[in-house]
Design an enzyme around this catalytic site. Sequence first.
Site, short mmCIF file in Angstrom:
data_model
loop_
_atom_site.label_atom_id
_atom_site.label_comp_id
_atom_site.label_asym_id
_atom_site.label_seq_id
_atom_site.Cartn_x
_atom_site.Cartn_y
_atom_site.Cartn_z
N HIS A 43 -39.51 27.55 63.61
CA HIS A 43 -39.55 26.24 62.93
C HIS A 43 -39.34 26.41 61.43
CE1 HIS A 43 -40.55 23.69 66.35
NE2 HIS A 43 -41.35 24.65 66.75
N PHE A 85 -50.76 12.30 70.04
CA PHE A 85 -50.73 10.87 69.72
C PHE A 85 -49.31 10.36 69.45
CE2 PHE A 85 -55.38 10.92 67.91
CZ PHE A 85 -55.83 11.28 69.17
N ASP A 86 -48.35 11.27 69.35
CA ASP A 86 -46.97 10.84 69.14
C ASP A 86 -46.33 10.37 70.44
OD1 ASP A 86 -47.27 13.65 69.78
OD2 ASP A 86 -45.09 13.83 69.60
N GLU A 138 -43.11 28.07 69.94
CA GLU A 138 -41.69 27.94 70.28
C GLU A 138 -40.80 28.88 69.47
OE1 GLU A 138 -41.75 23.22 71.47
OE2 GLU A 138 -41.68 23.67 69.34
N ASP A 146 -41.26 22.49 58.46
CA ASP A 146 -40.68 22.62 59.80
C ASP A 146 -39.18 22.68 59.61
OD1 ASP A 146 -40.24 22.43 62.70
OD2 ASP A 146 -42.30 21.71 62.75
N ARG A 169 -40.87 16.13 59.72
CA ARG A 169 -39.87 15.35 60.45
C ARG A 169 -39.65 14.02 59.76
NH1 ARG A 169 -42.10 18.57 64.49
NH2 ARG A 169 -40.55 20.12 65.05
N TRP A 203 -47.02 14.17 65.59
CA TRP A 203 -45.66 14.65 65.30
C TRP A 203 -44.81 13.44 65.00
CZ3 TRP A 203 -45.87 19.59 64.45
CH2 TRP A 203 -46.84 20.34 65.09
N THR A 204 -43.80 13.62 64.18
CA THR A 204 -43.12 12.40 63.71
C THR A 204 -41.61 12.42 63.91
OG1 THR A 204 -43.06 13.30 61.45
CG2 THR A 204 -44.94 11.91 62.02
N GLU A 205 -41.15 13.14 64.94
CA GLU A 205 -39.71 13.09 65.22
C GLU A 205 -39.25 11.65 65.41
OE1 GLU A 205 -41.86 15.10 66.77
OE2 GLU A 205 -41.00 17.09 67.08
C1 ACM Z 1 -45.97 21.96 69.30
O1 ACM Z 1 -46.06 20.78 69.64
N1 ACM Z 1 -44.83 22.62 69.46
C2 ACM Z 1 -47.10 22.66 68.71
#
Ligand code: ACM
Length: 522
Positions: free
Chosen positions: A217, A387-388, A292, A146, A117, A425-427
């Site tokens: 993904h 943690f995001d 997902e 991803d 991301r 995660w870094t969205e």
């Molecule tokens: C995830 O956060 N979809 C693994």
Amino acid sequence: MNLIPAPYEFKQGVGYYKLSDNPKIKSEFDLLLVKLTKSDKADILIKKADLPDEAYTLDVSKGGIEITAGSEIGAYYALQSLRQLSGAELGESSVPICSIYDKPRFSWRGLQLDESRHFFGKDVVKKLLDMMFMMKLNVFHWHLSDDQGWRIQIDKYPKLTEIGSKRKYTQIGGWQSKEILFEKHEGFYTKAEIAEIVSYAKERGIMVVPEIDFPAHSASAIAAYPWLACREIETEVPGYFGSIIPERVEHNRKWNRTICLGKEKVLQFVFDVIDEVCELFPAPYFHIGGDEAPTNEWKKCPCCQKTIKDNVLKNEKELQGWFNNLVLEHLRGKGKRLIGWNEILEAGNLDKSVIAQYWTPQRDRNAERHVNSGGNIIMSKHQSFYFDMPYAQYPLKNTYCHSLQSYGVMPENIKNVLGVEGENWTEWTADSEKLELNLYPRVQALSEVAWSRPESINWQDFLSRLDKFTPYFELFNTNYASLDVAMQKSKIKRAKIQKLFYKGDPNYEVKLNNMLKQKGEK
Ligand code: ACM
Ligand code: ZN
């Protein structure tokens, strides 16, 4: 005791040992990361002993410091403990007279970084690994592919990086925002750079586990090779995040996230990629993602439907299970185990030897059944280990005071939990300032729940040791959340920050934290 994570056993004596500015270290291990002396007049003596891999003893007496360990990493961990106990880098020099016997609770003490991301690059990764080493964390889970970017060189499929590592725009402003930043974002690691990171990590006792996501993904790979999808249409690397795509936006009409599981060429591609990736990572694990995964494309695809029929599968979930079993067998041949996010357990036909990483915020009976019937899991529940997310939603205490039992693991099955892992995660994390705010001090809490035994978990005691640790963040030029942010007291403010995170300003806590720090300095 100034030490995070809390050691297994700590016996304090009377008085202090004064550490010299440049203590002489003599070691029976070949420790490449510290300067050793051959002289007999050493301040710190490190001896080999019959101890488990990461365990060590540390004895501080008036006469000097003696360490024993069963391996190099045990010896390094002893020195890391001594580093904090002495506070040498912070201008202190007295080490309390004490005797420590230390060993980890879990073998999997992980931290994940999503570089798809947003791409951070190897300096950021090395800085992260340094902190992991200090905190005795030992698994770096590297999310390298991803929808929004493919980040690892694959020789056989060069377009994965030529096309898949670049996107033209990025959604900003939170999950529910339609704001777009029309700026190119790109980056990937060459094989030489990957090898450099793997080796840097290994020297610090850290195993690097790659995650390459199939069958979902996968939009960046599909943009590079449209034949990977069920419908072969031209798509571009998307700059949107999540599965809800804002309507009426030109870019995203052809969004396509799953690869086709019915074409021989696609399966060959997956194995080829896995083979090249496995060459770079000696870890006996491979993470396939698997979360997902929408089934709509597979439902309409004649090739996927033929695979279902030919293999007598019940439905599209079992199609994914069948695919995962193929990958799992392929990895078994290389002495590796497959890891996937807990949704992969929805396939009733999945091999039991799979490791499920339990992340979903809602309770998952499949994950509970898996761990309570002998299957392995890694605990990364959203509420404690994502943690995001803003601290306003998941305060620091969520990480420190979680309970495996409340997450559905029966006490007698805790042995099936390989360990715990924090996810980054870094969205909505585009730079180090935000990344570090999210990480610290959550990583310190993670380190203690991963390393220390349950009897040592004590929130108030942790907070007082964290207070002593905080100067290290300044010393390392590392951003961190003050307790005012990490444990926001005002319910109204928490609600406001959470709202902004989803729409408006996902970086609000960074600004608030900077403001509070400046106020504190005045
Ligand atoms: C995830 O956060 N979809 C693994
Ligand atoms: Zn298909």
